[in-house]
Design a protein around this motif. Structure first.
Motif, short mmCIF file in Angstrom:
data_model
loop_
_atom_site.label_atom_id
_atom_site.label_comp_id
_atom_site.label_asym_id
_atom_site.label_seq_id
_atom_site.Cartn_x
_atom_site.Cartn_y
_atom_site.Cartn_z
N THR A 67 61.76 53.30 80.70
CA THR A 67 61.23 52.04 80.14
C THR A 67 61.87 51.74 78.78
O THR A 67 62.24 50.59 78.48
CB THR A 67 59.71 52.14 80.01
OG1 THR A 67 59.15 52.45 81.29
CG2 THR A 67 59.13 50.84 79.52
N ALA A 68 62.01 52.80 77.96
CA ALA A 68 62.63 52.59 76.64
C ALA A 68 64.09 52.16 76.77
O ALA A 68 64.55 51.25 76.06
CB ALA A 68 62.51 53.88 75.83
N MET A 69 64.82 52.82 77.65
CA MET A 69 66.22 52.45 77.85
C MET A 69 66.34 51.03 78.39
O MET A 69 67.20 50.25 77.96
CB MET A 69 66.89 53.44 78.80
CG MET A 69 68.37 53.16 79.06
SD MET A 69 68.99 53.94 80.55
CE MET A 69 68.11 53.03 81.78
N PHE A 70 65.49 50.68 79.32
CA PHE A 70 65.55 49.35 79.91
C PHE A 70 65.26 48.27 78.86
O PHE A 70 65.90 47.22 78.82
CB PHE A 70 64.53 49.25 81.06
CG PHE A 70 64.63 48.00 81.86
CD1 PHE A 70 65.58 47.85 82.85
CD2 PHE A 70 63.76 46.93 81.62
CE1 PHE A 70 65.67 46.69 83.59
CE2 PHE A 70 63.86 45.76 82.36
CZ PHE A 70 64.81 45.65 83.35
N ALA A 71 64.29 48.58 77.98
CA ALA A 71 63.98 47.60 76.92
C ALA A 71 65.09 47.53 75.89
O ALA A 71 65.42 46.44 75.36
CB ALA A 71 62.66 47.99 76.25
N GLU A 72 65.72 48.66 75.62
CA GLU A 72 66.79 48.70 74.60
C GLU A 72 68.01 47.93 75.06
O GLU A 72 68.64 47.20 74.28
CB GLU A 72 67.14 50.16 74.30
CG GLU A 72 68.26 50.32 73.28
CD GLU A 72 68.64 51.77 73.10
OE1 GLU A 72 69.64 52.03 72.42
OE2 GLU A 72 67.93 52.65 73.63
N THR A 73 68.39 48.06 76.31
CA THR A 73 69.62 47.43 76.81
C THR A 73 69.35 46.11 77.50
O THR A 73 70.30 45.47 77.97
CB THR A 73 70.30 48.38 77.81
OG1 THR A 73 69.43 48.60 78.92
CG2 THR A 73 70.62 49.71 77.15
N GLU A 74 68.07 45.70 77.54
CA GLU A 74 67.69 44.47 78.23
C GLU A 74 68.20 44.45 79.67
O GLU A 74 68.60 43.43 80.21
CB GLU A 74 68.21 43.25 77.47
CG GLU A 74 67.63 43.11 76.08
CD GLU A 74 68.15 41.87 75.37
OE1 GLU A 74 69.03 41.20 75.95
OE2 GLU A 74 67.66 41.56 74.27
N GLY A 75 68.19 45.63 80.28
CA GLY A 75 68.56 45.76 81.69
C GLY A 75 70.01 46.01 81.94
O GLY A 75 70.40 46.29 83.08
N SER A 76 70.88 45.91 80.92
CA SER A 76 72.30 46.17 81.12
C SER A 76 72.55 47.67 81.03
O SER A 76 71.98 48.37 80.18
CB SER A 76 73.12 45.44 80.06
OG SER A 76 72.93 44.05 80.16
N LEU A 77 73.41 48.17 81.92
CA LEU A 77 73.73 49.60 81.91
C LEU A 77 75.11 49.79 82.50
O LEU A 77 75.39 49.36 83.62
CB LEU A 77 72.69 50.40 82.72
CG LEU A 77 72.86 51.91 82.71
CD1 LEU A 77 72.75 52.47 81.28
CD2 LEU A 77 71.82 52.56 83.62
#
Length: 882
Positions: A862-872
C-alpha cells in the motif's frame, strides 16, 4: 511326628496310667471311671477342634458328640450314688445307647451316599456283619452258655440293648471299611479298631457290672480308653493329605472290601469253636446265629460271583469295543516308558509308517524322530528316569516327523499325556495324528501366499519375512536393499490396456531376476515396485542399481507395440538395530529422491533425506492449528503492465512463519496440507484474506486485480465455489477483480465436477488463469479449448528466453497466440533486465518477478502504491522488501 499326635499321646498316657492304678487298688475304682470320662471328653474336644481339617467335617463333628453320651451316663450314675448293679447299668446305658446310634450315623456319613446304594450284595454283606457281631457280642456280654433265664427282665433288656448297639456299631464300621475310598482305608482301619475296642469294652463292662466281677471291669476300662484315643487318631489320619490313587470300585477277591465278610464269618466261627473247645455248649441262639451267618456268607458269595460274572461280561464287551476303536481309529497312540522308549503303538501308526512302525518298538523316541524335532520334544517330554518332572500342563500339540518304510518323513501332530502315575498305563502316552497331507497343502498355500502370481517372484509378504529374518539373525553390513519403482505404467495402461501392462511387469521381473546374482533376492512389492536384497560393497550395489535401470529402460516388445519404461532406484544399506519398517521408510525416501532427480536416476539413502523426512513429519503435525495460532500470513507481489509500466494487479502468496523453523514457503507446506486433509481450511482462509486485502486498497479508475493460486487438491474438494462466494460476500470485493490461478492438470482434468466448478466460477464473474504454462505438462493445443481468461507463463520458460533462441521463439509464439485468442499473458519470474526487454519486444502484456518487486506485506504494498501513484518499473523505484 505331627504335634497333634504328641498332644494325643500326652493325653492318653495319664488316662491309661489312671486306669492301671484303679485296677491295682480296688479302693480307687472311682479313679478308673473318672479316667474313662476324662478320656472321652479329651477325645471329643480333639475331634471337634480338628474336624474342619478332615475330609468329612460334618461326620467327624457328629462323631465328636458320641463320646459325650457315655460320659453323661457315668455322671448320672455318680450323682444317683446307687450300688445296685442293675440300676447302675441302667443309668449308664440309657444315655449310651443314643451315643451309639449317633456314632453309627457318623460312621455311615464318612463315605459318599453313592457308595452306600442299597443292593442285594451290600444288603447281604451288612446282614452278615450284623449277624457275626451279634454272635460274638452275645458270647462276650451274656456268656458262653447264654444264661438269659437267670436274669431279670430289666437285666435282659439292658444286655440286649448292649449287644444290639455294639453289634450295629461294629457292623457299620466294617461296612465303612469295605466301601471307603482306597486312600482313606488306613483311617477306616484305625476307626474299625477303635470301634472294636469300644464295643468290647462296653460289652465287658456291662457284663462285669451285672456279675460283680472286678477283672473284666478293669479290662473294659482299658479297652474303652484305648478305643477312645484310637478314635482321635483316626480323625488325625483323615486330615492328612495322601498321594492320589486311582479309585477302582470293582476289584478282585483280594480286595479288602471283598475279604471283610469272610473275615467276619471266620471270627464268628472261631469264637464259637473256642467256646465249644472249653467244654461249654453254645446256646441255641448262638448256634442259630452262626448258621445264619454261614447262610448269609454263602448268599453273599453267590451274589458276588454273579456280579463278577456280569462285570466280566461287561469288561469283555468294553474291551472288544475299545479294541475295535483302536484298530479302526485314524489317530495313532504311542506309549513310552520312563526311558522314553516306545513300548506299544496302535495299528494306526503302522498305517502311516508301514512296516517301519514295528521296528520302532523298543527304540528311544528321540532317536527315531527327525533331528530338527529333538530339541522341541526334549523340552516337553520328561527326562529318563521315574523321578523326572511331569509333562507341563500347557505343552499343547507337538509336531514330530518319523520316517516311513520308503524313508520319507511323515508329519505327526501329537498331544502328550503323562500317565506314569497310573498303574494300568505306567507311561507317557502320545496321541498322534498324521498330518502329512495337510502339511503339504499348507506348504502349497504358503507358496501361493508368499508368491506374486504375475511374475512368480516373492511378493511383499514373503520378501518382508526374508528381510525380517535377515535383520534378526545379524545385520550384515554388506547387505543392501534396492527399491525400484517403474515410471510409465500409467501411460502404458491407458494406451495398451491392463493385459499388456501385466505382460510388461512380468517381463521386467524376469529381466531383474536375470540381472542379479543367484544368491540375491528379487521381489515384487506391488504395482510397479520391485525390491532387491543383495550382498556386496557399496560400489557393487551402485553398479547393480545401474544395471537394473539399464534393463528396465530397454524397450519391451508386446502385441500392442513397443513399451518404453524408466524407473527410479533407492539404495539403502542394512544397519544393525534397523527394523523392517524403518528400512522400508528409508527405501521410500531414497526412491522418492531418485524420482525428483529425474527419470532413470538412482539415489542412495543419506542422513539428509532422513532429516528432510523428519522435517516433513514435523511440519505436517505443526500445520494443524497454524491458522488459529496466527502463524499464516500473505505477501503480495505486484503485477505490472509492460505497456503502461503501471501496477494492474497483485498476486497473494501464502506463507507460514513457523515458531522454530522460520518462514516456510507455500510450495513446501501446501503439498503436506493436501496429504493431511488440511488444504481446504488453509485455502479458505487465504482466499478470504486475499479478497479482504484487495477490497481495502485505495479506489482508482482501473481497480487492481488480485490473483490467488488454487492447488489441484483444493479444487478437487468441491468446496471452491462455495468458499469463493462466501469470501466475496464477506469482503465486498467485485468478482471480476479476483483471479484464481489454476494449473494445467486441474483445468484439463476429466473430472466432471472439477469442470463444472471452473465453469461456475467464470459465470460468477471470477477470472480463471492458467498457471505454470510452459512447464512439462503444458501443450499449445490446450489454449484453444480451455475455459481461461489469463495465461501465466512459467518461470522455467522465462528463465531461458534471454539466452536460448528456441525458448525465445517458443515464448514469442505463445504470446502471439494469446494475443490472437484475446487472453491476457502474464510472464512470471522475471529476474533480469534482458528477460524484461525480450518480453517487451514480444509484446507481452504483463509481468511480475524479483526484478520488478519482491513480495511485500500488505502495508508495504500500500505504501509503495501510494508513493509511486501506481507506476512501477525497474529504475523508477528500488526493490522493496517486507
Amino acid at each position: 511326628m505331627d504335634p497333634r499326635r504328641w498332644w494325643l499321646l500326652v493325653c492318653a498316657v495319664p488316662v491309661l496310667v489312671a486306669c492301671a492304678v484303679a485296677a491295682s487298688n480296688p479302693a480307687l475304682r472311682v479313679l478308673g471311671d473318672l479316667a474313662v470320662s476324662t478320656g472321652g471328653l479329651l477325645v471329643a474336644v480333639l475331634i471337634l477342634a480338628y474336624a474342619g481339617r478332615t475330609t468329612r467335617p460334618r461326620a467327624w463333628r457328629l462323631m465328636a458328640i458320641a463320646p459325650l453320651f457315655p460320659v453323661a451316663g457315668a455322671i448320672s450314675a455318680a450323682i444317683v450314688g446307687t450300688h445296685e448293679p442293675v440300676q447302675l447299668a441302667v443309668l449308664r446305658w440309657i444315655p449310651t445307647v443314643p451315643g451309639y446310634l449317633i456314632s453309627i450315623l457318623a460312621l455311615l456319613a464318612m463315605v459318599d451316599r453313592a457308595r452306600l446304594r442299597t443292593g442285594p450284595r451290600l444288603a447281604a454283606e451288612v446282614a452278615l456283619f450284623l449277624g457275626a457281631c451279634l454272635v460274638v457280642m452275645q458270647l462276650l456280654v451274656v456268656g458262653p452258655a447264654g444264661r438269659w433265664t437267670g436274669l431279670e427282665l430289666d437285666e435282659k433288656l439292658i444286655l440286649a440293648a448292649a449287644v444290639l448297639a455294639t453289634s450295629a456299631t461294629m457292623a457299620a464300621a466294617l461296612t465303612v471299611l469295605g466301601v471307603i475310598e482306597t486312600g482313606r482305608r488306613p483311617m477306616a482301619l484305625v476307626l474299625l479298631t477303635a470301634a472294636a475296642f469300644l464295643t468290647m469294652g462296653r460289652g465287658l463292662g456291662t457284663s462285669a457290672m451285672l456279675s460283680g466281677a472286678a477283672v473284666p471291669l478293669d479290662a473294659a476300662r482299658f479297652l474303652i480308653c484305648a478305643g477312645l484315643f484310637l478314635l482321635g487318631w483316626a480323625a488325625l489320619l483323615d486330615g492328612q493329605p495322601s498321594a492320589p490313587q486311582t479309585d477302582r470300585p470293582a476289584r478282585s477277591l483280594a480286595d479288602v472290601g471283598q475279604l471283610l465278610p469272610h473275615v467276619a464269618l471266620l471270627v464268628a466261627v472261631v469264637t464259637c469253636g473256642s467256646v465249644a473247645l472249653t467244654g461249654v455248649r453254645p446256646s441255641p441262639g448262638t448256634i442259630v446265629g452262626l448258621v445264619a451267618c454261614v447262610t448269609l456268607a454263602a448268599v453273599h458269595r453267590w451274589l458276588t460271583a454273579r456280579e463278577e460274572q456280569q462285570m466280566g461280561a461287561r469288561l469283555r464287551r468294553s474291551e472288544a469295543h475299545f479294541r475295535s476303536l483302536v484298530q479302526t481309529a485314524g489317530d495313532a497312540v504311542v506309549i513310552l516308558d520312563d526311558d522314553l522308549c516306545i513300548t506299544w503303538s496302535s495299528p494306526a501308526l503302522q498305517r502311516s509308517l508301514g512296516p517301519e512302525a514295528d521296528a520302532l518298538l523298543g527304540r528311544p523316541l528321540l532317536a527315531a524322530v527327525h533331528p530338527d524335532d529333538i530339541a522341541a520334544l526334549a523340552a516337553v517330554l520328561p527326562t529318563s528316569g521315574a523321578e523326572s518332572a511331569p509333562v507341563p500342563a500347557d505343552a499343547g500339540l507337538l509336531t514330530l516327523r518319523l520316517a516311513d518304510a520308503s524313508g520319507e518323513w511323515r508329519y505327526l501332530e501329537a498331544g502328550v499325556s503323562d500317565l506314569r502315575g497310573d498303574a494300568d498305563v505306567a507311561g507317557v502316552v502320545l496321541h498322534c495324528r498324521d498330518m502329512t497331507d495337510r502339511h503339504a497343502r499348507e506348504q502349497a498355500l504358503q507358496s501361493v501366499a508368499f508368491t506374486d502370481p504375475m511374475t512368480g517372484l516373492p511378493n511383499r509378504a514373503g520378501f518382508l519375512g526374508l528381510v525380517r529374518q535377515t535383520l534378526a539373525d545379524a545385520a550384515d553390513p554388506s547387505m543392501t536393499l534396492l527399491v525400484i519403482e517403474l515410471d510409465g505404467l500409467a501411460a502404458a495402461r491407458e494406451n495398451a490396456g491392463r493385459e499388456i501392462v501385466s505382460t510388461v511387469v512380468a517381463e521386467v521381473g524376469r529381466r531383474l531376476r536375470a540381472t542379479v546374482r543367484g544368491e540375491d533376492t528379487v521381489a515384487r512389492m506391488g504395482g510397479g515396485a520391485f525390491a532387491v536384497l543383495t550382498e556386496g560393497t557399496d560400489a557393487d550395489a551402485d553398479r547393480l542399481a545401474a544395471r537394473c535401470l539399464s534393463v528396465v529402460e530397454q524397450p519391451i516388445l508386446t502385441t500392442a507395440g513397443i513399451i518404453d519404461l524408466t524407473a527410479g532406484v533407492g539404495v539403502v544399506p542394512l544397519e544393525e538395530g534397523l527394523g523392517v519398517e524403518g528400512l522400508l521408510a528409508r527405501g521410500d525416501l531414497a526412491v522418492r529422491a531418485a524420482h525428483e532427480a529425474g527419470a532413470g536416476s538412482a539415489r542412495r539413502y543419506s542422513a539428509a533425506l532422513g532429516d528432510a523426512a523428519v522435517r516433513r513429519d514435523r511440519l505436517r503435525r505443526d500445520l494443524q492449528g497454524a491458522q488459529s495460532r496466527d502463524e499464516l500470513f500473505l505477501l503480495f507481489q505486484p503485477i505490472v503492465s509492460l505497456e503502461q509500466q503501471r501496477i494492474t494487479g497483485m498476486e497473494a502468496q501464502l506463507r507460514w512463519m513457523h515458531p522454530e523453523l522460520g518462514e516456510v514457503p507455500s510450495a513446501e507446506f501446501l503439498a503436506l496440507a493436501e496429504r493431511a486433509g488440511l488444504i481446504g481450511e488453509l485455502m479458505r482462509w487465504a482466499v478470504e484474506e486475499s479478497a479482504r486485502a484487495a477490497a481495502g486498497l485505495p479506489e482508482r479508475e482501473d481497480p487492481l486485480r488480485i490473483g490467488v493460486k488454487i492447488p489441484f487438491g483444493y479444487l478437487a474438494t468441491g468446496a471452491v465455489v462455495t468458499d469463493v462466494d462466501q469470501a466475496l460476500r464477506r469482503s465486498g470485493l467485485a468478482p471480476e477483480r479476483l483471479v484464481l490461478q489454476i494449473n494445467a492438470p486441474a483445468v484439463t482434468s476429466d473430472d466432471e465436477r472439477t469442470g463444472l466448478d471452473v465453469a461456475s466460477l467464470r459465470l460468477m464473474g471470477v477470472h480463471v488463469a492458467l498457471d505454470g504454462f510452459g512447464s512439462g505438462s503444458s501443450a499449445l493445443a490446450h489454449l484453444t479449448r480451455l475455459p481461461i481468461d489469463v495465461l501465466r507463463l512459467d518461470r522455467s520458460l522465462i528463465s531461458r528466453i534471454d539466452r536460448d533462441p528456441q525458448s525465445r521463439a517458443l515464448c514469442e509464439s505463445i504470446v502471439g497466440i494469446g494475443r490472437a485468442l484475446g487472453v491476457d499473458v502474464v510472464a512470471d519470474g522475471v529476474e533480469t533486465p534482458a528477460q524484461l526487454a525480450a518480453l517487451c519486444g514480444f509484446g507481452c502484456g504483463f509481468a511480475q518477478g524479483f526484478l520488478i518487486s519482491r513480495p511485500l506485506s500488505l502495508a508495504g504494498f500500500t505504501a509503495m502504491f501510494a508513493e509511486t501513484e501506481g507506476s512501477l518499473w525497474p529504475g523508477l523505484v528500488g526493490s522493496s522488501s517486507r
